[in-house]
Design a protein around this motif. Structure first.
Motif, PDB file in Angstrom:
ATOM      1  N   CYS A  64      -9.692 -10.451  -4.077  1.00 59.33           N
ATOM      2  CA  CYS A  64     -10.398  -9.206  -4.623  1.00 59.33           C
ATOM      3  C   CYS A  64     -10.448  -8.285  -3.600  1.00 59.33           C
ATOM      4  O   CYS A  64     -10.619  -6.955  -4.059  1.00 59.33           O
ATOM      5  CB  CYS A  64     -11.757  -9.629  -4.827  1.00 59.33           C
ATOM      6  SG  CYS A  64     -12.070 -10.512  -6.397  1.00 59.33           S
ATOM      7  N   THR A  65     -10.462  -8.113  -2.390  1.00 60.95           N
ATOM      8  CA  THR A  65     -10.535  -7.235  -1.425  1.00 60.95           C
ATOM      9  C   THR A  65      -9.079  -6.881  -1.068  1.00 60.95           C
ATOM     10  O   THR A  65      -8.934  -5.862  -0.015  1.00 60.95           O
ATOM     11  CB  THR A  65     -11.003  -7.759   0.006  1.00 60.95           C
ATOM     12  OG1 THR A  65     -10.423  -8.940   0.360  1.00 60.95           O
ATOM     13  CG2 THR A  65     -12.470  -8.178  -0.289  1.00 60.95           C
ATOM     14  N   ILE A  66      -7.835  -7.606  -1.782  1.00 56.81           N
ATOM     15  CA  ILE A  66      -6.685  -7.008  -1.445  1.00 56.81           C
ATOM     16  C   ILE A  66      -5.811  -6.586  -2.581  1.00 56.81           C
ATOM     17  O   ILE A  66      -5.111  -5.666  -2.622  1.00 56.81           O
ATOM     18  CB  ILE A  66      -6.003  -8.586  -1.013  1.00 56.81           C
ATOM     19  CG1 ILE A  66      -6.294  -8.995   0.409  1.00 56.81           C
ATOM     20  CG2 ILE A  66      -4.160  -8.149  -0.815  1.00 56.81           C
ATOM     21  CD1 ILE A  66      -6.006 -10.235   0.729  1.00 56.81           C
ATOM     22  N   GLY A  67      -6.014  -7.174  -3.653  1.00 60.47           N
ATOM     23  CA  GLY A  67      -5.183  -6.763  -5.071  1.00 60.47           C
ATOM     24  C   GLY A  67      -5.832  -5.617  -5.639  1.00 60.47           C
ATOM     25  O   GLY A  67      -6.972  -4.888  -5.414  1.00 60.47           O
ATOM     26  N   GLU A  68      -4.735  -4.704  -6.089  1.00 57.62           N
ATOM     27  CA  GLU A  68      -4.773  -3.472  -6.424  1.00 57.62           C
ATOM     28  C   GLU A  68      -5.464  -2.367  -5.739  1.00 57.62           C
ATOM     29  O   GLU A  68      -6.220  -1.521  -6.007  1.00 57.62           O
ATOM     30  CB  GLU A  68      -5.827  -3.429  -8.234  1.00 57.62           C
ATOM     31  CG  GLU A  68      -5.118  -4.388  -9.087  1.00 57.62           C
ATOM     32  CD  GLU A  68      -5.497  -4.134 -10.490  1.00 57.62           C
ATOM     33  OE1 GLU A  68      -5.957  -3.212 -10.679  1.00 57.62           O
ATOM     34  OE2 GLU A  68      -5.516  -5.289 -11.117  1.00 57.62           O
ATOM     35  N   GLY A  69      -5.126  -2.678  -4.419  1.00 56.91           N
ATOM     36  CA  GLY A  69      -5.371  -1.680  -3.516  1.00 56.91           C
ATOM     37  C   GLY A  69      -6.433  -2.369  -2.483  1.00 56.91           C
ATOM     38  O   GLY A  69      -7.398  -2.569  -2.956  1.00 56.91           O
ATOM     39  N   THR A  70      -5.849  -2.309  -1.325  1.00 57.53           N
ATOM     40  CA  THR A  70      -6.980  -3.100  -0.310  1.00 57.53           C
ATOM     41  C   THR A  70      -8.162  -2.433  -0.164  1.00 57.53           C
ATOM     42  O   THR A  70      -8.189  -1.161  -0.388  1.00 57.53           O
ATOM     43  CB  THR A  70      -6.350  -3.177   1.149  1.00 57.53           C
ATOM     44  OG1 THR A  70      -5.876  -2.015   1.436  1.00 57.53           O
ATOM     45  CG2 THR A  70      -4.977  -3.938   0.979  1.00 57.53           C
ATOM     46  N   SER A  71      -8.950  -2.870   0.736  1.00 60.67           N
ATOM     47  CA  SER A  71     -10.242  -2.293   1.023  1.00 60.67           C
ATOM     48  C   SER A  71     -10.067  -1.037   1.876  1.00 60.67           C
ATOM     49  O   SER A  71     -11.029   0.081   1.396  1.00 60.67           O
ATOM     50  CB  SER A  71     -11.329  -3.039   1.811  1.00 60.67           C
ATOM     51  OG  SER A  71     -11.795  -4.020   1.019  1.00 60.67           O
ATOM     52  N   SER A 119       0.793  -1.190  -0.115  1.00 59.18           N
ATOM     53  CA  SER A 119       0.117  -0.092   0.061  1.00 59.18           C
ATOM     54  C   SER A 119       0.617   1.147   0.004  1.00 59.18           C
ATOM     55  O   SER A 119       0.400   2.194  -0.447  1.00 59.18           O
ATOM     56  CB  SER A 119      -1.005  -0.083   1.393  1.00 59.18           C
ATOM     57  OG  SER A 119      -1.640  -1.027   1.250  1.00 59.18           O
ATOM     58  N   ASP A 120       1.929   1.257   0.711  1.00 65.10           N
ATOM     59  CA  ASP A 120       2.997   2.216   0.645  1.00 65.10           C
ATOM     60  C   ASP A 120       4.091   2.348  -0.556  1.00 65.10           C
ATOM     61  O   ASP A 120       5.041   1.809  -0.222  1.00 65.10           O
ATOM     62  CB  ASP A 120       3.717   2.391   2.049  1.00 65.10           C
ATOM     63  CG  ASP A 120       4.781   3.553   2.164  1.00 65.10           C
ATOM     64  OD1 ASP A 120       4.624   4.299   1.297  1.00 65.10           O
ATOM     65  OD2 ASP A 120       5.510   3.278   2.993  1.00 65.10           O
ATOM     66  N   ALA A 121       3.457   2.752  -1.635  1.00 66.23           N
ATOM     67  CA  ALA A 121       4.430   2.696  -2.887  1.00 66.23           C
ATOM     68  C   ALA A 121       5.703   3.533  -2.614  1.00 66.23           C
ATOM     69  O   ALA A 121       6.446   3.427  -3.326  1.00 66.23           O
ATOM     70  CB  ALA A 121       3.502   3.279  -3.948  1.00 66.23           C
ATOM     71  N   GLY A 122       5.474   4.375  -1.797  1.00 64.18           N
ATOM     72  CA  GLY A 122       6.612   5.571  -1.370  1.00 64.18           C
ATOM     73  C   GLY A 122       8.064   4.697  -0.684  1.00 64.18           C
ATOM     74  O   GLY A 122       8.777   5.363  -0.873  1.00 64.18           O
ATOM     75  N   GLY A 123       7.702   3.458  -0.229  1.00 67.39           N
ATOM     76  CA  GLY A 123       8.728   2.761   0.307  1.00 67.39           C
ATOM     77  C   GLY A 123       9.330   1.893  -0.851  1.00 67.39           C
ATOM     78  O   GLY A 123      10.297   0.909  -0.545  1.00 67.39           O
ATOM     79  N   MET A 124       8.922   1.949  -2.136  1.00 63.63           N
ATOM     80  CA  MET A 124       9.861   1.313  -2.987  1.00 63.63           C
ATOM     81  C   MET A 124      11.252   1.428  -3.009  1.00 63.63           C
ATOM     82  O   MET A 124      11.796   2.352  -2.778  1.00 63.63           O
ATOM     83  CB  MET A 124       9.294   1.862  -4.611  1.00 63.63           C
ATOM     84  CG  MET A 124       9.738   1.119  -5.622  1.00 63.63           C
ATOM     85  SD  MET A 124       9.276   1.694  -7.394  1.00 63.63           S
ATOM     86  CE  MET A 124       7.504   1.699  -6.906  1.00 63.63           C
ATOM     87  N   ARG A 125      12.055   0.214  -3.188  1.00 63.19           N
ATOM     88  CA  ARG A 125      13.181   0.283  -3.036  1.00 63.19           C
ATOM     89  C   ARG A 125      14.049  -0.154  -4.636  1.00 63.19           C
ATOM     90  O   ARG A 125      15.325  -0.055  -4.541  1.00 63.19           O
ATOM     91  CB  ARG A 125      13.795  -0.793  -2.228  1.00 63.19           C
ATOM     92  CG  ARG A 125      13.255  -0.534  -0.793  1.00 63.19           C
ATOM     93  CD  ARG A 125      13.790  -1.315   0.367  1.00 63.19           C
ATOM     94  NE  ARG A 125      15.314  -1.311   0.468  1.00 63.19           N
ATOM     95  CZ  ARG A 125      16.071  -2.040   1.358  1.00 63.19           C
ATOM     96  NH1 ARG A 125      15.197  -3.072   1.968  1.00 63.19           N
ATOM     97  NH2 ARG A 125      17.146  -1.861   1.428  1.00 63.19           N
ATOM     98  N   THR A 126      13.077  -0.774  -5.571  1.00 59.38           N
ATOM     99  CA  THR A 126      13.952  -0.958  -6.697  1.00 59.38           C
ATOM    100  C   THR A 126      14.304   0.343  -7.428  1.00 59.38           C
ATOM    101  O   THR A 126      13.484   1.463  -7.299  1.00 59.38           O
ATOM    102  CB  THR A 126      12.876  -1.656  -7.568  1.00 59.38           C
ATOM    103  OG1 THR A 126      12.560  -2.906  -7.091  1.00 59.38           O
ATOM    104  CG2 THR A 126      13.479  -1.776  -9.008  1.00 59.38           C
TER     105      THR A 126
END
Length: 382
Positions: A360-367, A132-139
């Motif tokens: 479905c409640t998790i992928g592409e952004g959780t509920s 959920s926190d894309a700002g933590g990306m390390r690649t």
């Protein structure tokens, strides 16, 4: 005719329903048990135009819209959600990112192969430490002359083991983070330093491949940058607006399959001298399931029609995804309950729908993320 659909759209729905019954249904249990990727069916769907359903004909696609796309994902997922999510990820994430951010040369080179079904695509945003926190990306991707060098890994990537290319997000300016510091790159299979890692052993959707992508000193040409440098995260959020419609459609399909199975079982199962469908307790369950499913369908169609009209759908797609996915979980749960003990064994489809739907409640952004998005859109300008 279903409310609001044209005869052409109804015809498409019937065609895909027949295809799913003929080509997918006989193999569902075997694929699920073995976690077997349905290569042949994916090729056949490419020939039908489903792997490029929302893309222009001049680029190898079918030239249809999101309404048709929702119908396709729903009908496929009604039989097997694994097949639905393969098509959804390929269309709405990888290929759609190229359409939204790519230049004409990139579209001609890559979208034509993806939309025609010649290639299968994957999309890499999530990492072991950043969901959920894309700002933590390390690649990271570092510019060296006319090349970019990518290092890092992605996780939970649909089609990750078998995709012919990956659209990958990487940090190009750590100081800027999600505000101009993340860029997107297209990496072809066979590129030195790029490989698939662990294939996940999953609760559900087991015929859909989910795997790691690993980049170790992976060098790609400068022209593989998709969109402007630093615009990767912004473009990814636009991609997810459409992607959430996909997951709503996936939810609808799985839920409809579960409801179909529950109704069939309820009319055949006899207790106390009559079919359990004659008991008010079961009737109330079926009535609630069907009503909530129709409401979810209408929310999803609203988002799809707005998308086809070129309107912003950030709020509407999040609402559709949130409601459809949570309704689908309730429907699949009740489906198992109606089956009783038989809902807990693999001889009946109820248990598989129950396992598949949770993604479905998790992928592409959780509920939880959907609620944040919806609230943020509601409060803008207040």
């Amino acid at each position: 005719m279903t409310f609001g659909l044209t005869e052409e759209q109804e015809s498409l729905r019937r065609e895909i329903r027949a295809f799913a019954a003929r080509e997918i249904a006989p193999h569902v249990s075997e694929w699920d048990e073995r976690s077997e990727f349905p290569h042949d069916v994916v090729k056949k769907m490419g020939a039908m135009g489903l792997m490029g359903i929302i893309f222009p004909e001049e680029l190898g696609g079918s030239g249809m819209g999101y309404v048709e796309y929702v119908l396709a994902i729903e009908e496929l997922s009604r039989v097997d959600g694994s097949v639905g999510i393969i098509v959804a990820s390929h269309n709405s994430l990888c290929t759609n990112h190229l359409m939204l951010g790519g230049n004409d040369a990139q579209k001609k080179k890559w979208v034509t192969r993806l939309a025609s079904g010649e290639w299968l695509g994957s999309w890499g945003l999530t990492e072991p430490g950043s969901g959920s926190d894309a700002g933590g990306m390390r690649t990271t991707a570092v510019r060296r002359g006319d090349e970019w060098v990518i290092d890092g890994s992605k996780t939970f990537i649909t089609n990750g083991s078998y995709a012919d290319c990956a659209l990958v997000l990487a940090v190009t300016d750590k100081e800027k983070g999600t505000h101009g510091g993340i860029s997107a790159f297209l990496v072809e299979r066979g590129t030195k330093g790029f490989r698939s890692g662990k294939k996940e052993n999953k609760l559900g959707l087991r015929a859909s491949d989910t795997a790691e992508l690993i980049f170790e000193d992976c060098v790609v040409p400068a022209e593989n940058l998709v969109g402007k440098e630093g615009d990767g995260f912004k473009d990814a959020m636009r991609v997810l607006d459409g992607g959430r419609i996909s997951i709503a459609a996936l939810s609808l399909g799985i839920a409809r399959g579960a409801l179909d199975a529950a109704m069939k079982y309820a009319t055949q199962r006899r207790q106390f001298g009559k079919a359990i469908s004659e008991f008010q307790a079961i009737q109330f369950k079926l009535a609630t399931m069907a009503t909530e499913l129709d409401a979810a369908w209408l929310l999803t169609m609203r988002a799809a029609r707005m998308k086809d009209a070129g309107l912003k759908v950030t709020r509407e797609s999040a609402m559709a995804k949130l409601y459809a996915s949570e309704v689908a979980c309730r429907i699949c749960d009740e489906g198992v309950q109606i089956h009783g003990g038989y809902g807990f064994i693999k001889d009946y489809p109820a248990e598989k729908f129950y396992r598949d739907v949770k993604l479905c409640t998790i992928g592409e952004g959780t509920s939880e993320i959907q609620r944040i998005v919806i609230a943020r859109e509601l409060l803008k300008g207040m």
